[in-house]
Design a protein around this motif. Structure first.
Motif, PDB file in Angstrom:
ATOM      1  N   ARG A 229     -13.473  -9.196  -4.915  1.00 56.11           N
ATOM      2  CA  ARG A 229     -13.759 -10.441  -5.620  1.00 56.11           C
ATOM      3  C   ARG A 229     -12.723 -11.513  -5.328  1.00 56.11           C
ATOM      4  O   ARG A 229     -13.055 -12.681  -5.128  1.00 56.11           O
ATOM      5  N   PHE A 230     -11.451 -11.128  -5.276  1.00 57.87           N
ATOM      6  CA  PHE A 230     -10.397 -12.136  -5.161  1.00 57.87           C
ATOM      7  C   PHE A 230      -9.813 -12.262  -3.756  1.00 57.87           C
ATOM      8  O   PHE A 230      -9.211 -13.288  -3.441  1.00 57.87           O
ATOM      9  N   LEU A 231      -9.974 -11.258  -2.909  1.00 67.95           N
ATOM     10  CA  LEU A 231      -9.452 -11.352  -1.544  1.00 67.95           C
ATOM     11  C   LEU A 231     -10.549 -11.369  -0.491  1.00 67.95           C
ATOM     12  O   LEU A 231     -10.277 -11.658   0.680  1.00 67.95           O
ATOM     13  N   GLY A 232     -11.761 -11.006  -0.871  1.00 63.25           N
ATOM     14  CA  GLY A 232     -12.855 -10.993   0.090  1.00 63.25           C
ATOM     15  C   GLY A 232     -12.793  -9.853   1.084  1.00 63.25           C
ATOM     16  O   GLY A 232     -13.435  -9.894   2.141  1.00 63.25           O
ATOM     17  N   ILE A 233     -12.034  -8.804   0.788  1.00 65.03           N
ATOM     18  CA  ILE A 233     -11.925  -7.636   1.666  1.00 65.03           C
ATOM     19  C   ILE A 233     -12.388  -6.404   0.910  1.00 65.03           C
ATOM     20  O   ILE A 233     -12.396  -6.393  -0.325  1.00 65.03           O
ATOM     21  N   PRO A 234     -12.789  -5.348   1.615  1.00 65.27           N
ATOM     22  CA  PRO A 234     -13.206  -4.132   0.916  1.00 65.27           C
ATOM     23  C   PRO A 234     -12.045  -3.545   0.113  1.00 65.27           C
ATOM     24  O   PRO A 234     -10.886  -3.579   0.550  1.00 65.27           O
ATOM     25  N   ALA A 235     -12.356  -3.040  -1.063  1.00 62.08           N
ATOM     26  CA  ALA A 235     -11.330  -2.355  -1.860  1.00 62.08           C
ATOM     27  C   ALA A 235     -10.847  -1.126  -1.111  1.00 62.08           C
ATOM     28  O   ALA A 235     -11.607  -0.471  -0.397  1.00 62.08           O
ATOM     29  N   PHE A 236      -9.579  -0.822  -1.257  1.00 65.59           N
ATOM     30  CA  PHE A 236      -9.011   0.344  -0.591  1.00 65.59           C
ATOM     31  C   PHE A 236      -8.348   1.251  -1.612  1.00 65.59           C
ATOM     32  O   PHE A 236      -8.019   0.838  -2.727  1.00 65.59           O
ATOM     33  N   GLN A 237      -8.162   2.481  -1.228  1.00 66.06           N
ATOM     34  CA  GLN A 237      -7.450   3.436  -2.054  1.00 66.06           C
ATOM     35  C   GLN A 237      -5.960   3.251  -1.825  1.00 66.06           C
ATOM     36  O   GLN A 237      -5.482   3.338  -0.684  1.00 66.06           O
ATOM     37  N   VAL A 238      -5.220   2.965  -2.883  1.00 71.74           N
ATOM     38  CA  VAL A 238      -3.764   2.831  -2.756  1.00 71.74           C
ATOM     39  C   VAL A 238      -3.196   4.203  -2.415  1.00 71.74           C
ATOM     40  O   VAL A 238      -3.386   5.169  -3.155  1.00 71.74           O
ATOM     41  N   SER A 239      -2.491   4.294  -1.305  1.00 71.64           N
ATOM     42  CA  SER A 239      -2.013   5.594  -0.826  1.00 71.64           C
ATOM     43  C   SER A 239      -0.592   5.907  -1.257  1.00 71.64           C
ATOM     44  O   SER A 239      -0.170   7.067  -1.209  1.00 71.64           O
ATOM     45  N   ALA A 240       0.167   4.881  -1.655  1.00 69.00           N
ATOM     46  CA  ALA A 240       1.578   5.102  -2.000  1.00 69.00           C
ATOM     47  C   ALA A 240       1.905   4.342  -3.283  1.00 69.00           C
ATOM     48  O   ALA A 240       1.808   3.111  -3.329  1.00 69.00           O
ATOM     49  N   TRP A 241       2.301   5.107  -4.299  1.00 72.11           N
ATOM     50  CA  TRP A 241       2.654   4.531  -5.602  1.00 72.11           C
ATOM     51  C   TRP A 241       4.135   4.751  -5.854  1.00 72.11           C
ATOM     52  O   TRP A 241       4.744   5.693  -5.338  1.00 72.11           O
ATOM     53  N   THR A 242       4.715   3.899  -6.678  1.00 70.73           N
ATOM     54  CA  THR A 242       6.113   4.047  -7.064  1.00 70.73           C
ATOM     55  C   THR A 242       6.269   3.513  -8.477  1.00 70.73           C
ATOM     56  O   THR A 242       5.363   2.872  -9.013  1.00 70.73           O
ATOM     57  N   THR A 243       7.390   3.791  -9.088  1.00 72.67           N
ATOM     58  CA  THR A 243       7.675   3.226 -10.409  1.00 72.67           C
ATOM     59  C   THR A 243       8.342   1.872 -10.230  1.00 72.67           C
ATOM     60  O   THR A 243       9.308   1.746  -9.479  1.00 72.67           O
ATOM     61  N   GLY A 244       7.793   0.868 -10.918  1.00 73.88           N
ATOM     62  CA  GLY A 244       8.298  -0.485 -10.735  1.00 73.88           C
ATOM     63  C   GLY A 244       8.388  -1.269 -12.028  1.00 73.88           C
ATOM     64  O   GLY A 244       7.982  -0.799 -13.099  1.00 73.88           O
ATOM     65  N   HIS A 245       8.894  -2.472 -11.918  1.00 70.67           N
ATOM     66  CA  HIS A 245       9.030  -3.378 -13.055  1.00 70.67           C
ATOM     67  C   HIS A 245       7.665  -3.830 -13.542  1.00 70.67           C
ATOM     68  O   HIS A 245       7.410  -3.904 -14.752  1.00 70.67           O
ATOM     69  N   GLY A 246       6.779  -4.176 -12.620  1.00 72.16           N
ATOM     70  CA  GLY A 246       5.408  -4.532 -12.966  1.00 72.16           C
ATOM     71  C   GLY A 246       5.184  -6.010 -13.217  1.00 72.16           C
ATOM     72  O   GLY A 246       4.040  -6.465 -13.258  1.00 72.16           O
TER      73      GLY A 246
END
Length: 292
Positions: free
Chosen positions: A175-192
């Motif tokens: 909706r906002f980038l006009g690209i197919p959604a992807f599966q996030v492959s790398a997560w980390t703990t962040g400020h947010g």
């Protein structure tokens, strides 16, 4: 979402919003803040600092910062509600931030209240009046090194808190980038919610930890970069200092999620001057035009 963040814990100099529109709500919040001050045995003397939609009210009280959070009793967002306290418990002491001293909770008139007494940070935030950077910053190399170390230390924390959800990516990326959604492959703990109204310096102090948790790798620095797009010197410095993150596939994915979230904010009327720059940078990364 960064749009929902209140003013920074422990400092009056972060993103400042207006009081609630309803005068009765202003009076109710001030009375509740005063009641918390009496319980904590502190004397607020600084000016009122309101958060997003009047949800929070903070004031300096000597060496303390007294912050009141309010929500309808049946509509508390527990992740944000408990964020400051869980950050205090979980984050390494090496992460520079205001220390939480005491917490008080109560309910009255169908509202839930939470008062947090934290260290007062006498340093101004690097940006006042909002998260978007309005002037290029000349920060020493030590400040950037401290920010890298703080984010690296935060990334070591194991938590089930989610600052960004895969479900949001699935629903909103196209909706906002006009690209197919992807599966996030790398997560980390962040400020947010890393932006210039949530950091001081030098020295570095990182404010407003209520939304911390799991984010895609690259999300935090991607968000900071996005908020800097109107100031090219600082934006280029971020890309240089965090090239080891942003110039990787995982970091690029996290940056795209950050851009999509800010474009969602822009779609609701937020940051109108920044929106075209967000769209251009997203197109630069993806090759796909972004309508705004």
């Amino acid at each position: 979402m960064s749009a929902a963040a209140g003013p920074s814990v422990g400092s009056p100099s972060a993103a400042v919003f207006v009081p609630p529109h309803d005068h009765d709500d202003q009076v109710r919040m001030r009375h509740a803040h005063a009641a918390a001050a009496r319980t904590f045995k502190v004397t607020p003397a600084g000016p009122d600092v309101w958060g997003w939609q009047g949800r929070t009210l903070g004031r300096r009280a000597g060496r303390w910062w007294l912050r009141l959070v309010c929500a309808p009793q049946d509509k508390r967002n527990l992740r944000l509600w408990e964020g400051t306290a869980t950050a205090h418990q979980a984050l390494p002491r090496s992460v520079p931030r205001p220390r939480l001293h005491d917490v008080l909770e109560w309910s009255a008139d169908r509202h839930a209240y939470r008062a947090e007494l934290s260290e007062y940070v006498p340093l101004p935030a690097l940006q006042t009046g909002g998260p978007v950077l309005t002037v290029d910053l000349e920060l020493p190399s030590l400040w950037w090194a401290d920010l890298r170390l703080a984010l690296e230390a935060t990334s070591t924390v194991v938590t089930d808190r989610q600052a960004v959800r895969q479900q949001w990516v699935d629903k909103n990326l196209t909706r906002f980038l006009g690209i197919p959604a992807f599966q996030v492959s790398a997560w980390t703990t962040g400020h947010g919610d890393l932006h210039w109204a949530n950091v001081t310096g030098p020295p570095l102090v990182m404010l407003d930890w209520e939304g911390w948790g799991q984010v895609p790798v690259g999300f935090d620095v991607g968000l900071l970069h996005a908020y800097s797009l109107a100031q090219p010197v600082t934006a280029a410095r971020i890309r240089h200092e965090f090239a080891h993150v942003l110039n990787t596939p995982a970091g690029r994915a996290g940056e795209l999620v950050a851009l999509a979230q800010l474009l969602q904010v822009a779609s609701r009327g937020g940051h109108p001057d920044l929106a075209p720059r967000l769209a251009r940078h997203a197109e630069h990364l993806t090759g796909t035009p972004v309508p705004i």
